[in-house]
Design a protein around this motif. Structure first.
Motif, PDB file in Angstrom:
ATOM      1  N   ARG A  58       1.180  -1.693   0.102  1.00 48.54           N
ATOM      2  CA  ARG A  58      -0.239  -0.097   0.246  1.00 48.54           C
ATOM      3  C   ARG A  58       1.251   1.135   0.135  1.00 48.54           C
ATOM      4  NH1 ARG A  58      -4.678   1.553   4.255  1.00 48.54           N
ATOM      5  NH2 ARG A  58      -5.125   3.548   2.990  1.00 48.54           N
ATOM      6  N   ARG A  60       4.362   1.097  -1.540  1.00 41.28           N
ATOM      7  CA  ARG A  60       4.537   1.514  -2.444  1.00 41.28           C
ATOM      8  C   ARG A  60       3.251   2.562  -3.980  1.00 41.28           C
ATOM      9  NH1 ARG A  60       7.243  -4.036  -3.192  1.00 41.28           N
ATOM     10  NH2 ARG A  60      10.215  -3.324  -3.145  1.00 41.28           N
ATOM     11  N   ASP A  61       1.866   2.125  -3.691  1.00 38.14           N
ATOM     12  CA  ASP A  61       0.870   2.490  -4.117  1.00 38.14           C
ATOM     13  C   ASP A  61       0.975   4.182  -4.164  1.00 38.14           C
ATOM     14  OD1 ASP A  61      -0.765   2.567  -5.675  1.00 38.14           O
ATOM     15  OD2 ASP A  61      -2.671   1.467  -4.357  1.00 38.14           O
ATOM     16  N   THR A  62       1.965   4.721  -5.733  1.00 38.01           N
ATOM     17  CA  THR A  62       1.619   5.843  -5.550  1.00 38.01           C
ATOM     18  C   THR A  62      -0.051   6.659  -6.681  1.00 38.01           C
ATOM     19  OG1 THR A  62       3.409   5.572  -7.907  1.00 38.01           O
ATOM     20  CG2 THR A  62       4.332   5.768  -5.659  1.00 38.01           C
ATOM     21  N   ALA A  63      -0.583   5.632  -6.945  1.00 32.63           N
ATOM     22  CA  ALA A  63      -1.605   5.648  -7.944  1.00 32.63           C
ATOM     23  C   ALA A  63      -3.032   6.767  -6.872  1.00 32.63           C
ATOM     24  CB  ALA A  63      -2.118   4.694  -8.521  1.00 32.63           C
ATOM     25  N   GLU A  64      -2.505   6.143  -5.389  1.00 33.91           N
ATOM     26  CA  GLU A  64      -3.335   6.092  -4.474  1.00 33.91           C
ATOM     27  C   GLU A  64      -3.475   7.485  -4.362  1.00 33.91           C
ATOM     28  OE1 GLU A  64      -5.755   4.368  -0.155  1.00 33.91           O
ATOM     29  OE2 GLU A  64      -4.190   3.807  -1.256  1.00 33.91           O
ATOM     30  N   VAL A  65      -4.790   8.392  -3.954  1.00 25.79           N
ATOM     31  CA  VAL A  65      -4.337   9.740  -3.811  1.00 25.79           C
ATOM     32  C   VAL A  65      -5.096  10.184  -2.543  1.00 25.79           C
ATOM     33  CG1 VAL A  65      -3.853  10.841  -5.751  1.00 25.79           C
ATOM     34  CG2 VAL A  65      -6.157  10.309  -5.267  1.00 25.79           C
ATOM     35  N   HIS A  88       1.656   5.922   3.073  1.00 27.53           N
ATOM     36  CA  HIS A  88       2.475   5.620   2.650  1.00 27.53           C
ATOM     37  C   HIS A  88       3.881   5.750   2.800  1.00 27.53           C
ATOM     38  CE1 HIS A  88      -1.935   5.752   1.273  1.00 27.53           C
ATOM     39  NE2 HIS A  88      -1.314   5.347   0.105  1.00 27.53           N
TER      40      HIS A  88
END
Length: 307
Positions: A58, A60-65, A88
């Motif tokens: 989670r 590492r997930d750079t798409a989540e804003v 994050h």
């Protein structure tokens, strides 16, 4: 009444320690507890790895804003954003993962060491060998010291085995997910070292408890209450005091006076909870409880009639 001193052969201290180890290994308790400790470590390590993998993925997930909940106040949005940033932060999540994986199973492992150490003392009264033991070695302090050394030695063996399992498993886990294992970080090194100290101090505490409560069932039940109820109930009671009586964060910090809370505070690479005391405070409190328990046990054993 006259006490007959039986002549001793060899170095008294070494003879006593060897004798205590022989007593421990002559029963089934030590390997049953040891097997339980290994199983608990493996299960805890599997759970910690699964949880850590989720948290790192989670992070590492750079798409989540960040998206605040509709209708949230400014203070709530600030708290949610701080939580989002923490979740994050890849470095922090990897450190947290290393701390939990490399000390897998220590919560229940410490409890098993406490129980086994209490049994080291109460077995003398359960099997009615106390009279012979103290007649052979009239200096009761030496007997307790021999039991302390044997109990601590066994606790260190438990720590070494479980730590080896956690270390090997952790290295393979972090290599598999492609991140640093953080073993070079002092917070992780401290968690591992103080995990060993936790095993040592709970062994001393258990021996002291066994001298205070000579009944085996009573000592086992008391150990479980002190450890399990003292941890969950202790934090719960201090939370209630904080909520309804004394409205100050220092109340939650004061929960460190409970031995199991102090132990977890000491071992955790990061703060156990936001208001928890520093790790060194937990270490001092736990050391104090262990010394107090062992000291009272020695004094009572010297004064009690043994029959």
């Amino acid at each position: 009444m006259t006490t007959t001193t039986i002549p001793q052969v060899g170095v008294p201290g070494l003879r006593l320690v060897r004798s205590e180890f022989s007593k421990i290994f002559s029963t089934n308790a030590w390997w049953l507890f040891g097997l339980s400790s290994v199983v608990i470590t493996l299960l805890a390590m599997w759970a910690n790895m699964a949880e850590s993998s989720d948290h790192i993925n989670r992070a590492r997930d750079t798409a989540e804003v960040f998206a605040p909940r509709p209708g949230s106040s400014a203070a709530e949005i600030a708290r949610e954003h701080a939580r989002f940033v923490a979740e994050h932060d890849v470095h922090s999540q990897i450190l947290a993962a290393a701390g939990s994986v490399f000390t897998s199973g220590q919560f229940f492992g410490l409890m098993l060491v406490l129980l086994l150490s209490a049994l080291v003392m109460t077995n003398e009264f359960q099997y009615q060998t106390a009279t012979a033991t103290f007649l052979t070695t009239p200096h009761r302090s030496r007997v307790i010291l021999g039991k302390l050394i044997a109990g601590v030695g066994l606790a260190m063996l438990f720590w070494l085995v479980t730590q080896t399992i956690s270390l090997v498993g952790g290295l393979l886990f972090f290599q598999n997910i492609g991140v640093t294992n953080s073993l070079g970080d002092w917070t992780i090194q401290r968690a591992i070292l103080f995990n060993a100290l936790g095993y040592l101090l709970w062994a001393v505490f258990g021996i002291g408890l066994g001298t205070l409560i000579r009944n085996q069932i009573g000592a086992v039940v008391t150990s479980l209450v002190v450890y399990l109820v003292g941890f969950a109930g202790g934090i719960g009671v201090f939370n209630l005091i904080r909520a309804y009586l004394i409205h100050g964060d220092w109340v939650l910090t004061a929960a460190v006076v409970m031995p199991p809370v102090a132990s977890q505070v000491m071992i955790s690479p990061d703060k156990l909870y936001p208001q928890s005391a520093s790790w060194w405070v937990g270490a001092l409190v736990m050391a104090g409880w262990a010394l107090l328990s062992g000291g009272i046990g020695i004094v009572l054993t010297r004064r009690r009639d043994i029959s």
